[in-house]
Design a protein around this motif. Structure first.
Motif, PDB file in Angstrom:
ATOM      1  N   ASN A 119      33.673  51.696  32.118  1.00 36.88           N
ATOM      2  CA  ASN A 119      34.036  52.942  32.812  1.00 36.88           C
ATOM      3  C   ASN A 119      35.404  53.471  32.387  1.00 36.88           C
ATOM      4  O   ASN A 119      35.912  54.423  32.986  1.00 36.88           O
ATOM      5  N   LYS A 120      35.985  52.856  31.366  1.00 37.91           N
ATOM      6  CA  LYS A 120      37.242  53.333  30.760  1.00 37.91           C
ATOM      7  C   LYS A 120      38.372  53.531  31.778  1.00 37.91           C
ATOM      8  O   LYS A 120      39.100  54.504  31.719  1.00 37.91           O
ATOM      9  N   ASN A 121      38.497  52.587  32.701  1.00 38.09           N
ATOM     10  CA  ASN A 121      39.591  52.702  33.668  1.00 38.09           C
ATOM     11  C   ASN A 121      40.722  51.726  33.338  1.00 38.09           C
ATOM     12  O   ASN A 121      41.619  51.494  34.140  1.00 38.09           O
ATOM     13  N   GLY A 122      40.653  51.113  32.166  1.00 35.99           N
ATOM     14  CA  GLY A 122      41.713  50.202  31.738  1.00 35.99           C
ATOM     15  C   GLY A 122      41.509  48.760  32.187  1.00 35.99           C
ATOM     16  O   GLY A 122      42.335  47.908  31.895  1.00 35.99           O
ATOM     17  N   VAL A 123      40.421  48.502  32.906  1.00 32.55           N
ATOM     18  CA  VAL A 123      40.137  47.145  33.394  1.00 32.55           C
ATOM     19  C   VAL A 123      38.810  46.678  32.786  1.00 32.55           C
ATOM     20  O   VAL A 123      37.804  47.391  32.867  1.00 32.55           O
ATOM     21  N   LYS A 124      38.817  45.493  32.176  1.00 37.23           N
ATOM     22  CA  LYS A 124      37.602  44.962  31.568  1.00 37.23           C
ATOM     23  C   LYS A 124      36.531  44.704  32.622  1.00 37.23           C
ATOM     24  O   LYS A 124      36.844  44.352  33.765  1.00 37.23           O
ATOM     25  N   ASN A 125      35.271  44.827  32.195  1.00 41.98           N
ATOM     26  CA  ASN A 125      34.136  44.621  33.106  1.00 41.98           C
ATOM     27  C   ASN A 125      34.246  43.300  33.865  1.00 41.98           C
ATOM     28  O   ASN A 125      34.085  43.270  35.088  1.00 41.98           O
ATOM     29  N   ILE A 126      34.539  42.228  33.156  1.00 36.99           N
ATOM     30  CA  ILE A 126      34.589  40.916  33.813  1.00 36.99           C
ATOM     31  C   ILE A 126      35.682  40.861  34.878  1.00 36.99           C
ATOM     32  O   ILE A 126      35.497  40.260  35.937  1.00 36.99           O
ATOM     33  N   ASP A 127      36.813  41.511  34.586  1.00 41.71           N
ATOM     34  CA  ASP A 127      37.898  41.502  35.574  1.00 41.71           C
ATOM     35  C   ASP A 127      37.523  42.317  36.816  1.00 41.71           C
ATOM     36  O   ASP A 127      37.881  41.958  37.935  1.00 41.71           O
ATOM     37  N   GLU A 128      36.792  43.408  36.596  1.00 42.59           N
ATOM     38  CA  GLU A 128      36.340  44.213  37.743  1.00 42.59           C
ATOM     39  C   GLU A 128      35.327  43.424  38.574  1.00 42.59           C
ATOM     40  O   GLU A 128      35.383  43.428  39.802  1.00 42.59           O
ATOM     41  N   ILE A 129      34.402  42.746  37.886  1.00 45.05           N
ATOM     42  CA  ILE A 129      33.383  41.969  38.600  1.00 45.05           C
ATOM     43  C   ILE A 129      34.059  40.867  39.433  1.00 45.05           C
ATOM     44  O   ILE A 129      33.722  40.662  40.591  1.00 45.05           O
ATOM     45  N   LYS A 130      35.043  40.191  38.828  1.00 48.89           N
ATOM     46  CA  LYS A 130      35.755  39.125  39.552  1.00 48.89           C
ATOM     47  C   LYS A 130      36.493  39.654  40.775  1.00 48.89           C
ATOM     48  O   LYS A 130      36.688  38.931  41.751  1.00 48.89           O
ATOM     49  N   LYS A 131      36.931  40.919  40.708  1.00 48.69           N
ATOM     50  CA  LYS A 131      37.645  41.542  41.832  1.00 48.69           C
ATOM     51  C   LYS A 131      36.692  42.255  42.783  1.00 48.69           C
ATOM     52  O   LYS A 131      37.138  43.029  43.635  1.00 48.69           O
ATOM     53  N   ASP A 132      35.386  42.065  42.595  1.00 50.00           N
ATOM     54  CA  ASP A 132      34.370  42.730  43.409  1.00 50.00           C
ATOM     55  C   ASP A 132      34.480  44.248  43.309  1.00 50.00           C
ATOM     56  O   ASP A 132      34.361  44.970  44.296  1.00 50.00           O
ATOM     57  N   MET A 133      34.765  44.713  42.082  1.00 48.88           N
ATOM     58  CA  MET A 133      34.789  46.154  41.832  1.00 48.88           C
ATOM     59  C   MET A 133      33.570  46.465  40.971  1.00 48.88           C
ATOM     60  O   MET A 133      33.032  45.580  40.307  1.00 48.88           O
ATOM     61  N   LEU A 134      33.165  47.703  40.950  1.00 51.89           N
ATOM     62  CA  LEU A 134      31.984  48.095  40.185  1.00 51.89           C
ATOM     63  C   LEU A 134      32.389  48.500  38.769  1.00 51.89           C
ATOM     64  O   LEU A 134      33.103  49.480  38.586  1.00 51.89           O
ATOM     65  N   PRO A 135      31.917  47.751  37.764  1.00 46.54           N
ATOM     66  CA  PRO A 135      32.328  48.015  36.386  1.00 46.54           C
ATOM     67  C   PRO A 135      31.816  49.327  35.803  1.00 46.54           C
ATOM     68  O   PRO A 135      32.305  49.784  34.786  1.00 46.54           O
ATOM     69  N   GLY A 136      30.840  49.953  36.473  1.00 47.98           N
ATOM     70  CA  GLY A 136      30.297  51.206  35.958  1.00 47.98           C
ATOM     71  C   GLY A 136      30.722  52.407  36.765  1.00 47.98           C
ATOM     72  O   GLY A 136      30.335  53.529  36.470  1.00 47.98           O
ATOM     73  N   ALA A 137      31.533  52.171  37.806  1.00 54.06           N
ATOM     74  CA  ALA A 137      31.949  53.281  38.691  1.00 54.06           C
ATOM     75  C   ALA A 137      33.058  54.095  38.054  1.00 54.06           C
ATOM     76  O   ALA A 137      33.911  53.541  37.375  1.00 54.06           O
ATOM     77  N   LYS A 138      33.003  55.378  38.277  1.00 50.41           N
ATOM     78  CA  LYS A 138      34.038  56.273  37.733  1.00 50.41           C
ATOM     79  C   LYS A 138      35.259  56.244  38.644  1.00 50.41           C
ATOM     80  O   LYS A 138      35.135  56.155  39.839  1.00 50.41           O
TER      81      LYS A 138
END
Ligand code: CA
Length: 108
Positions: free
Chosen positions: A89-108
């Motif tokens: 989602n190009k927010n500067g955070v890698k997918n795995i890091d977002e998943i680990k933080k319970d964030m959605l890796p595909g969310a804008k």
């Protein structure tokens, strides 16, 4: 004339249930998604526009590309691992890091 439409609707319902049955549990098992987490509540929305499915989001697009590259229609932990280092989602955070933080890796 109504029968073909009903058959089509039922088929679509099974097709979406089939995708849900195969993809969501693989993701949940790999990342140990908690029952009350944002990721669990997002369900299909981790990869699609909404919890009910729909268009793929950027993370879903990256997974689709990884599935294609692997020549697989079935999501596996290995295919999930292939997109962990991306920032879908190009927010500067890698997918795995977002998943680990319970964030959605595909969310804008
Ligand atoms: Ca990101």
């Amino acid at each position: 004339m109504k029968k073909p439409i009903i058959i089509l609707a039922v088929t679509a319902l099974f097709a979406s249930a089939f995708a849900l049955g195969n993809f969501v549990p693989v993701f949940a098992a790999k990342y140990k998604v908690g029952k009350d987490s944002k990721l669990a509540k997002a369900a299909c929305g981790v990869c699609h526009a909404s919890a009910k499915g729909g268009k793929l989001n950027p993370y879903g697009d990256d997974l689709k590309a990884a599935l294609k590259a692997a020549g697989s229609k079935k999501l596996t932990p290995e295919i999930l691992a292939k997109v962990e280092g991306l920032d879908s989602n190009k927010n500067g955070v890698k997918n795995i890091d977002e998943i680990k933080k319970d964030m959605l890796p595909g969310a804008k």
